[in-house]
Design a protein around this motif. Structure first.
Motif, PDB file in Angstrom:
ATOM      1  N   TYR A   1      -7.745  25.295 -17.272  1.00 42.29           N
ATOM      2  CA  TYR A   1      -6.366  25.673 -16.959  1.00 42.29           C
ATOM      3  C   TYR A   1      -5.411  24.855 -17.832  1.00 42.29           C
ATOM      4  O   TYR A   1      -5.581  23.644 -17.994  1.00 42.29           O
ATOM      5  CB  TYR A   1      -6.043  25.411 -15.493  1.00 42.29           C
TER       6      TYR A   1
ATOM      7  N   GLN B   1      -2.507  32.587 -14.556  1.00 45.24           N
ATOM      8  CA  GLN B   1      -1.672  33.587 -13.904  1.00 45.24           C
ATOM      9  C   GLN B   1      -1.654  34.876 -14.729  1.00 45.24           C
ATOM     10  O   GLN B   1      -2.289  34.986 -15.774  1.00 45.24           O
ATOM     11  CB  GLN B   1      -0.252  33.036 -13.732  1.00 45.24           C
ATOM     12  N   ASN B   2      -0.895  35.867 -14.234  1.00 47.55           N
ATOM     13  CA  ASN B   2      -0.742  37.163 -14.911  1.00 47.55           C
ATOM     14  C   ASN B   2      -2.089  37.852 -15.168  1.00 47.55           C
ATOM     15  O   ASN B   2      -2.254  38.557 -16.163  1.00 47.55           O
ATOM     16  CB  ASN B   2       0.023  37.003 -16.229  1.00 47.55           C
TER      17      ASN B   2
ATOM     18  N   LYS C   1      -6.916  34.757 -15.305  1.00 48.36           N
ATOM     19  CA  LYS C   1      -8.067  34.103 -14.679  1.00 48.36           C
ATOM     20  C   LYS C   1      -9.186  35.114 -14.397  1.00 48.36           C
ATOM     21  O   LYS C   1     -10.350  34.896 -14.749  1.00 48.36           O
ATOM     22  CB  LYS C   1      -7.630  33.408 -13.392  1.00 48.36           C
TER      23      LYS C   1
ATOM     24  N   ASP D   1      -3.683  29.840 -19.378  1.00 48.52           N
ATOM     25  CA  ASP D   1      -3.037  29.912 -18.071  1.00 48.52           C
ATOM     26  C   ASP D   1      -3.989  30.605 -17.092  1.00 48.52           C
ATOM     27  O   ASP D   1      -4.996  31.205 -17.494  1.00 48.52           O
ATOM     28  CB  ASP D   1      -1.723  30.684 -18.206  1.00 48.52           C
TER      29      ASP D   1
ATOM     30  N   SER E   1      -6.004  22.941  -6.251  1.00 49.11           N
ATOM     31  CA  SER E   1      -5.750  23.671  -7.506  1.00 49.11           C
ATOM     32  C   SER E   1      -6.968  23.695  -8.424  1.00 49.11           C
ATOM     33  O   SER E   1      -6.816  23.908  -9.634  1.00 49.11           O
ATOM     34  CB  SER E   1      -4.559  23.044  -8.241  1.00 49.11           C
TER      35      SER E   1
ATOM     36  N   LYS F   1       4.204  24.684 -12.537  1.00 47.08           N
ATOM     37  CA  LYS F   1       4.068  25.337 -11.233  1.00 47.08           C
ATOM     38  C   LYS F   1       4.225  24.321 -10.094  1.00 47.08           C
ATOM     39  O   LYS F   1       4.920  24.569  -9.104  1.00 47.08           O
ATOM     40  CB  LYS F   1       2.705  26.033 -11.140  1.00 47.08           C
TER      41      LYS F   1
ATOM     42  N   GLU G   1       7.317  24.348  -7.261  1.00 43.36           N
ATOM     43  CA  GLU G   1       7.035  24.515  -5.841  1.00 43.36           C
ATOM     44  C   GLU G   1       7.538  23.343  -5.002  1.00 43.36           C
ATOM     45  O   GLU G   1       7.793  23.500  -3.807  1.00 43.36           O
ATOM     46  CB  GLU G   1       5.535  24.724  -5.633  1.00 43.36           C
TER      47      GLU G   1
ATOM     48  N   HIS H   1       1.184  24.531 -17.817  1.00 39.62           N
ATOM     49  CA  HIS H   1       1.495  25.575 -16.848  1.00 39.62           C
ATOM     50  C   HIS H   1       1.276  25.073 -15.420  1.00 39.62           C
ATOM     51  O   HIS H   1       2.056  25.397 -14.514  1.00 39.62           O
ATOM     52  CB  HIS H   1       0.620  26.812 -17.097  1.00 39.62           C
TER      53      HIS H   1
ATOM     54  N   ASP I   1      -0.311  41.778 -18.287  1.00 36.74           N
ATOM     55  CA  ASP I   1      -0.927  41.972 -16.977  1.00 36.74           C
ATOM     56  C   ASP I   1      -2.446  41.880 -17.125  1.00 36.74           C
ATOM     57  O   ASP I   1      -2.978  41.711 -18.227  1.00 36.74           O
ATOM     58  CB  ASP I   1      -0.510  43.308 -16.352  1.00 36.74           C
ATOM     59  N   GLU I   2      -3.143  41.984 -16.008  1.00 38.20           N
ATOM     60  CA  GLU I   2      -4.599  41.829 -16.018  1.00 38.20           C
ATOM     61  C   GLU I   2      -5.279  42.899 -16.863  1.00 38.20           C
ATOM     62  O   GLU I   2      -6.245  42.614 -17.583  1.00 38.20           O
ATOM     63  CB  GLU I   2      -5.133  41.882 -14.583  1.00 38.20           C
TER      64      GLU I   2
END
Length: 751
Positions: A458, A440-441, A444, A438, A520, A466, A470, A462, A412-413
């Protein structure tokens, strides 16, 4: 009408042999023929056999095969059994009969039960495997015949297959671990262990009637069986002595499932040595080996749990390993001075996170690696789960160089921010860093908070995953395949016009995909816009070799897992240092090969000097291929800037002005930088899992208690999710009627 006459071929003194298909054949011994018919009584039949083979008719076992079934033996124990045999034979004129004395059976009665007579019911037969040595089948007696004699003759007929297997040599040595009354032991544990081995060797299960620190009374688990043993402490000594023992069994031992005789701890102790040699010893193989060597059947879960116990016996307790963390961290810093090792616990003293960066990694990165770091995470399928966060770099030969790693309770962050802060303190550098990671999570935001002036590239893989997820329900398989291919091409394109050309191809496939890509943040992943130096590395999974080390070590207790990674890193550093000592080129082998390839291409180019340090490079045709500024190390093709090595255009200019291409290569690709990266060594950390007694006061002095995290591994096989590549994306179902996705013509709602 004359009675039907059958010739009984009576055989004795031989052995049964199991064929490849599981059927039995009889080998050796003597054979005689006897005429029998429906009027022949069992007593007359036994009397004639006794005369021929010099056996006692009162102590004799007679068996035969069912017609067409060489895997099943039937016992003849009374007249009606003999009549049934004649009925089974039909029009056959002969029958093979196998004879042995009950004395032979008595020698093996503790190892296996006798085969039952043809009066065994279906309920008795199902689920009760009968296991016997190949040379003892004829000697098997019906241990419950005395009970069956009182059963009515109308009992349903059934038979039980006898699985003839080799004698269990491993258990054979335990037959005399219990010898009888007056046998002495040093402790009750020694007595219980001997009793356990004795029961396995003799094929029976038992239960304790009394089991305390003064006495042990044990009886056979089968109801009505008289076998029992009593042991107690010998007066005025610490010795344990067997005081009473009834050695007689009437149960045969097979009425109780064999699994009761094998505890997980016992199986664990048996397989421990083999597990040490073969860490990938599978539960299925464990069950097969235990059955073959000891005659005990285990199911998969029993074998799996036994393996876990054996692993804990070899590697130490998972729970205790967490409590050793403070001591272990101090040992790393003591044996590897300059290393950064920190850990945190939560308010309840449970493990939270651990950061490790060895001095050799810190020094190697600062001295010889380019300012490029790859960040990624791996899920740990260990007993207490968690994640491993890793920072890896690329050495001068594009090999993986681990810089730091951390074990955290969750990705997590908060944990990423903590990891990056520790990393920043471990590798302080004035160079502007580029991270491939990445977005995410929480990664960033964590990067922006800790390294405010860094470049964040990035991870292209990944991003592609994504995008693919989507749009999976909106585009066909082929459309998505082309779209992902164009996306990678747009990311790699060094110039703006190339990026625009590839994204327009994506717009033709899907305007939604085009909008997604434009939104993005291409400045974080497209070569045409990215400002940092990635040296042509676009994905964060560069450190795949390091992650494979993690997958090999993740089932160890936490201290041993870290030490296993330390050992792998130590070996890699030593090997690469030795290998590089043989290199004679200025660049590392990988980059030397790339430079020679570009040099060969440059020989066909024509160089024109325009002004100052700017040159035009043309091919065989008069068109201009590229414009090179030699002083700024710049080529209009962008290959020089993206890779750090001169492109073919710049090499043509360099050779034209009489200079060496090696002078224009990044220092991060030289053999010297490679040797600087691996100049320092990682040193062993002794007594990781079991500190010696002299070190116990040190552990006590570190007054920090660490308990395992509350999370535990869920039941079942861990799921492995691999990212879909361009060529391996699953084809999606498409309706042939409405052309919609996710269903077929039969389930179409428009029909």
């Amino acid at each position: 009408m004359a009675a039907k006459k059958i010739i009984a071929i009576c055989q004795s003194g031989g052995d049964f042999v199991t064929d490849k298909d599981g059927s039995l054949s009889y080998s050796g011994g003597e054979a005689f023929a006897i005429d029998i018919n429906e009027q022949t009584s069992l007593s007359d039949f036994k009397s004639e056999i006794a005369d021929m083979f010099s056996l006692s008719s009162d102590n004799m076992s007679i068996k035969y095969f069912l017609p067409g079934n060489k895997k099943t033996l039937i016992t003849i124990s009374k007249d009606k059994d003999l009549q049934r045999m004649l009925s089974f034979l039909g029009d056959s004129l002969t029958v093979d009969v196998f004879v042995a004395s009950d004395e032979a059976a008595a020698r093996n009665v503790s190892n296996m039960p006798g085969s039952r007579s043809s009066r065994t019911t279906v309920s008795e037969a199902v689920g009760v495997p009968i296991v016997a040595p190949a040379n003892a089948v004829l000697g098997m007696t019906d241990a419950i015949d005395d009970v069956d004699m009182d059963m009515p003759n109308e009992t349903p007929i059934d038979c039980m297959p006898i699985n003839i297997i080799e004698h269990h040599k491993a258990a054979q040595v335990w037959e005399n671990t219990i010898t009888g009354v007056d046998q002495r032991f040093n402790s009750f544990n020694e007595f219980r262990e001997a009793l356990h081995k004795y029961s396995i060797a003799h094929g029976f299960a038992y239960r304790y009637k009394k089991n305390d620190s003064h006495r042990v009374t044990v009886k056979c688990k089968a109801q009505g069986c008289p076998w029992r043993i009593y042991a107690s402490r010998l007066s005025t000594t610490q010795l344990i002595c067997i005081k009473k023992m009834n050695t007689m069994h009437t149960c045969g031992g097979a009425a109780v499932k064999a699994g009761y005789r094998a505890t997980r701890g016992w199986v664990g102790s048996i397989i421990k040595e083999k597990l040490k040699i073969s860490p990938n010893y599978r539960p299925k193989d464990i069950a097969d080996d235990i059955k073959r060597e000891y005659g005990i059947e285990l199911n998969y879960s029993q074998a799996w749990r036994a393996k876990e116990i054996a692993r804990e016996q070899l590697q130490g307790s998972f729970k205790e390993a967490y409590n050793l963390l403070p001591f272990f961290c101090e040992k790393i810093k003591e044996t590897n001075p300059g290393s950064i090792v920190t850990f945190n616990t939560k308010d309840d003293s449970s493990f939270h996170r651990l950061f490790v960066s060895f001095h050799a990694s810190i020094s190697g990165f600062l001295q010889g690696c380019r300012p490029l770091i790859f960040l990624d995470s791996v899920t740990l399928n260990s007993k207490y789960q968690g994640n491993l966060l890793a920072a890896t770099a690329a050495d001068a030969d594009d090999g993986i160089f681990p810089v730091a790693f951390a074990i955290v309770d969750a990705e997590d962050e908060d944990n990423w921010t903590w990891f990056l802060r520790e990393l920043k303190s471990a590798v302080p550098t004035s160079s502007q860093l580029t991270f491939v990671a990445d977005f995410q999570n929480g990664l960033k935001q964590a990067l922006a908070d800790v390294f405010d002036k860094c470049y964040h590239s990035y991870c292209l893989q990944h991003l592609a995953d994504k995008l693919n997820r989507e749009l999976k329900g909106h585009l066909s398989h082929d459309a998505r395949r082309f779209m992902i291919s164009d996306f990678y091409s747009a990311a790699r394109s060094p110039r703006l016009e190339g990026f625009q050309r590839d994204t327009e191809l994506i717009r033709a496939i899907s305007p939604e995909a085009y909008d997604w890509i434009i939104q993005s943040e291409p400045e974080h992943w497209a070569n045409a816009f990215f400002g940092g130096a990635r040296y042509n590395h676009l994905i964060s999974t560069f450190g795949q070799q390091f992650y494979s080390w993690v997958s090999e070590a993740h089932e160890f207790p936490i201290t041993q897992m870290i030490d296993e990674l330390r050992g792998k890193m130590m070996e890699a550093i030593y090997k690469r240092r030795v290998d590089s000592s043989q290199w004679m080129t200025k660049l590392t082998p990988c980059n030397e090969e790339k430079l020679q390839k570009e040099t060969a291409m440059a020989r066909s180019f024509q160089v024109l000097h325009t002004q100052g340090s700017t040159f035009e490079v043309r091919g065989e045709n008069p068109e201009v291929l590229a414009v090179v500024n030699i002083d700024h190390w710049d080529c209009s093709c962008k290959g020089w800037q993206l890779t750090g090595l001169p492109c073919s255009h710049s090499i043509a200019v360099i050779e034209c002005i009489g200079r060496s291409p090696y002078d224009y290569c990044s220092r991060y690709f030289t053999t010297e930088s490679f040797r600087l990266t691996y100049a320092e060594s990682i040193h062993p950390v002794p007594n990781v899992d079991r500190p010696i007694e002299d070190e116990l006061p040190e552990i006590t002095a570190v007054a920090v208690t660490v308990t395992p995290p509350p999370t535990k591994r869920p039941p079942g096989r861990p799921k492995k999710k691999q990212p879909e590549s361009i060529d391996m994306m699953r084809r999606q179902l498409q309706c042939s009627k409405c052309k919609g996705l996710g269903h077929n013509k039969k389930t179409c709602k428009e029909s």
